[in-house]
Write an enzyme that holds these catalytic residues in place. Structure first.
Site, short mmCIF file in Angstrom:
data_model
loop_
_atom_site.label_atom_id
_atom_site.label_comp_id
_atom_site.label_asym_id
_atom_site.label_seq_id
_atom_site.Cartn_x
_atom_site.Cartn_y
_atom_site.Cartn_z
N HIS A 6 0.83 -1.22 0.00
CA HIS A 6 0.00 0.00 0.00
C HIS A 6 0.86 1.26 0.00
O HIS A 6 0.36 2.35 -0.27
CB HIS A 6 -0.89 0.05 1.26
CG HIS A 6 -1.82 -1.12 1.38
ND1 HIS A 6 -3.00 -1.21 0.67
CD2 HIS A 6 -1.74 -2.25 2.11
CE1 HIS A 6 -3.62 -2.34 0.98
NE2 HIS A 6 -2.88 -2.99 1.85
N HIS A 24 6.45 6.57 5.87
CA HIS A 24 5.95 6.06 4.59
C HIS A 24 5.32 7.22 3.83
O HIS A 24 5.25 8.34 4.35
CB HIS A 24 4.90 4.95 4.84
CG HIS A 24 3.72 5.45 5.57
ND1 HIS A 24 3.63 5.44 6.96
CD2 HIS A 24 2.59 6.05 5.13
CE1 HIS A 24 2.50 5.98 7.32
NE2 HIS A 24 1.85 6.39 6.24
N HIS A 82 2.38 8.80 0.70
CA HIS A 82 1.15 8.72 -0.09
C HIS A 82 1.37 9.65 -1.27
O HIS A 82 1.95 10.74 -1.12
CB HIS A 82 -0.05 9.19 0.74
CG HIS A 82 -0.23 8.43 2.03
ND1 HIS A 82 -1.05 7.34 2.15
CD2 HIS A 82 0.36 8.60 3.26
CE1 HIS A 82 -0.99 6.89 3.41
NE2 HIS A 82 -0.14 7.63 4.09
N GLU A 118 -2.73 13.44 1.46
CA GLU A 118 -3.95 13.05 2.19
C GLU A 118 -4.58 14.29 2.81
O GLU A 118 -5.76 14.59 2.59
CB GLU A 118 -3.61 12.01 3.25
CG GLU A 118 -3.07 10.71 2.61
CD GLU A 118 -3.35 9.49 3.42
OE1 GLU A 118 -2.88 9.40 4.57
OE2 GLU A 118 -4.08 8.61 2.93
N HIS A 170 4.53 10.55 6.03
CA HIS A 170 4.08 10.36 7.42
C HIS A 170 5.17 9.67 8.23
O HIS A 170 5.63 8.57 7.88
CB HIS A 170 2.82 9.50 7.45
CG HIS A 170 1.63 10.20 6.91
ND1 HIS A 170 0.55 9.54 6.37
CD2 HIS A 170 1.35 11.52 6.79
CE1 HIS A 170 -0.36 10.42 5.97
NE2 HIS A 170 0.11 11.63 6.21
N THR A 182 -4.92 6.78 8.66
CA THR A 182 -5.65 7.07 7.40
C THR A 182 -5.82 5.80 6.57
O THR A 182 -6.30 5.84 5.44
CB THR A 182 -4.89 8.10 6.55
OG1 THR A 182 -3.66 7.51 6.11
CG2 THR A 182 -4.63 9.37 7.34
N1 LIG Z 1 -1.22 6.84 7.13
S1 LIG Z 1 -0.92 6.55 8.66
O1 LIG Z 1 0.21 7.34 9.08
O2 LIG Z 1 -2.13 6.78 9.40
C1 LIG Z 1 -0.46 4.87 8.84
C2 LIG Z 1 -0.03 4.39 10.06
C3 LIG Z 1 0.35 3.03 10.14
C4 LIG Z 1 0.77 2.42 11.40
C5 LIG Z 1 1.77 1.45 11.39
C6 LIG Z 1 2.13 0.83 12.56
C7 LIG Z 1 1.49 1.13 13.75
C8 LIG Z 1 0.52 2.11 13.74
C9 LIG Z 1 0.16 2.76 12.58
C10 LIG Z 1 0.30 2.19 9.04
C11 LIG Z 1 -0.10 2.73 7.85
C12 LIG Z 1 -0.13 1.88 6.66
C13 LIG Z 1 0.09 2.44 5.41
C14 LIG Z 1 0.05 1.63 4.30
C15 LIG Z 1 -0.20 0.27 4.40
C16 LIG Z 1 -0.43 -0.28 5.65
C17 LIG Z 1 -0.39 0.53 6.78
C18 LIG Z 1 -0.50 4.07 7.74
ZN LIG Z 2 0.26 7.56 6.04
#
Ligand SMILES: NS(=O)(=O)c1cc(-c2ccccc2)cc(-c2ccccc2)c1
Ligand SMILES: [Zn+2]
Length: 263
Positions: free
Chosen positions: A66, A91, A93, A104, A117, A198
């Site tokens: 993702h 990561h 977006h 976002e 993020h 998100t």
């Molecule tokens: N966009 S986000 O910042 O709210 C976000 C936080 C976390 C997250 C990760 C570990 C613990 C806690 C929160 C994981 C993702 C994520 C993005 C793409 C695919 C899967 C997960 C995204």
């Molecule tokens: Zn994110």
């Protein structure tokens, strides 16, 4: 958990079927309307500790299907919040080659090219990020808006390895670098509100900080994100390009967005 996507039958309007919080309150992202901001003089400049990592240390750069994410060492943390928030990962977006808008958070309806993020967890109260992820004071995420413009040498430090993570579940080790260089110059100008992850499971557990000032990356760097990454596994016959991996702005309801600056 159940599979989810950004388009089609598993797209964001269907997330709440398997992830009930996604249909709940305190959701992120939101459209930041600058006329409705409330200046809060208690909001201090963001202070990151131990972010200047040495090159002989390695970070894991991965494709989780993702997004692309960079692991961060646990000795990195935020010291300017009521609790210590320890770094976990960062990561991105982004939009697509033909539609270079993919942030976002939006500002007065304006969507930026991409958004970074940095995810941190409350290590004063919780032993690790998995335990913290669904607690109301569990997470903090720093959001950095990204525009297309000048080449960004800090982003180049990991983008140069992106061909090693083209497909889902691929990972490479990259030499660590100064993570501070990924953030905007001014860490004292930001928006602050209570929100959520998100992505599913959309836990309303995030103290959001979105920096007012965007950073820039070059068009070539943006296209590396928008054209070189797939959300499918390498052995799958039909590769699925990963782009437009952003959730649309959610209802703000009666949340007030604070800001650390005036004027
Ligand atoms: N966009 S986000 O910042 O709210 C976000 C936080 C976390 C997250 C990760 C570990 C613990 C806690 C929160 C994981 C993702 C994520 C993005 C793409 C695919 C899967 C997960 C995204
Ligand atoms: Zn994110």
């Amino acid at each position: 958990g159940a599979k989810w996507a950004y388009t089609g039958p598993d797209g964001e309007h269907h997330w709440s079927k398997h992830y009930p919080f996604c249909g709940g309150t305190f959701q992120s992202p939101i459209d930041i309307q600058t006329q409705l901001l409330r200046f809060d003089p208690t909001l201090r400049p963001i202070e990151l500790q131990n972010y200047n990592l040495s090159a002989n240390e390695q970070l894991t750069l991965g494709n989780n299907g993702h997004s692309i994410q960079l692991s961060l060492p646990r000795r990195m943390y935020l010291s300017s919040l009521p609790h210590r928030y320890t770094a976990a990962q960062l990561h991105f977006h982004w939009g697509s080659e033909h539609l270079p808008v993919g942030s976002e958070h939006t500002v007065n309806g304006r969507q930026f090219a991409a958004e970074m993020h940095m995810v941190l967890f409350n290590s004063d109260k919780y032993p690790n990020i998995s335990v913290a992820a669904d607690k109301s004071d569990g997470l903090a995420v720093l959001g950095v808006l990204i525009e297309v413009g000048e080449f960004n040498p800090a982003f180049a430090q990991f983008l140069k390895y992106i061909d090693g993570i083209k497909y889902k579940d691929q990972r490479v080790q990259v030499p660590a670098f100064n993570i501070r260089s990924l953030l905007p110059v001014l860490l004292d100008e930001y928006y602050r509100y209570d929100g959520s992850l998100t992505t599913p499971p959309c836990y309303p557990s995030v103290l959001w900080t979105v920096f007012k000032n965007p950073v820039t990356i070059s068009l070539k760097q943006f296209l590396a994100l928008a054209t070189a990454i797939y959300s499918s596994h390498q052995q799958e016959s039909a590769p699925v390009a990963m782009n437009s991996n952003y959730r649309k702005p959610q209802y703000t309801d009666n949340r007030v967005v604070l800001c650390s600056f005036q004027g």
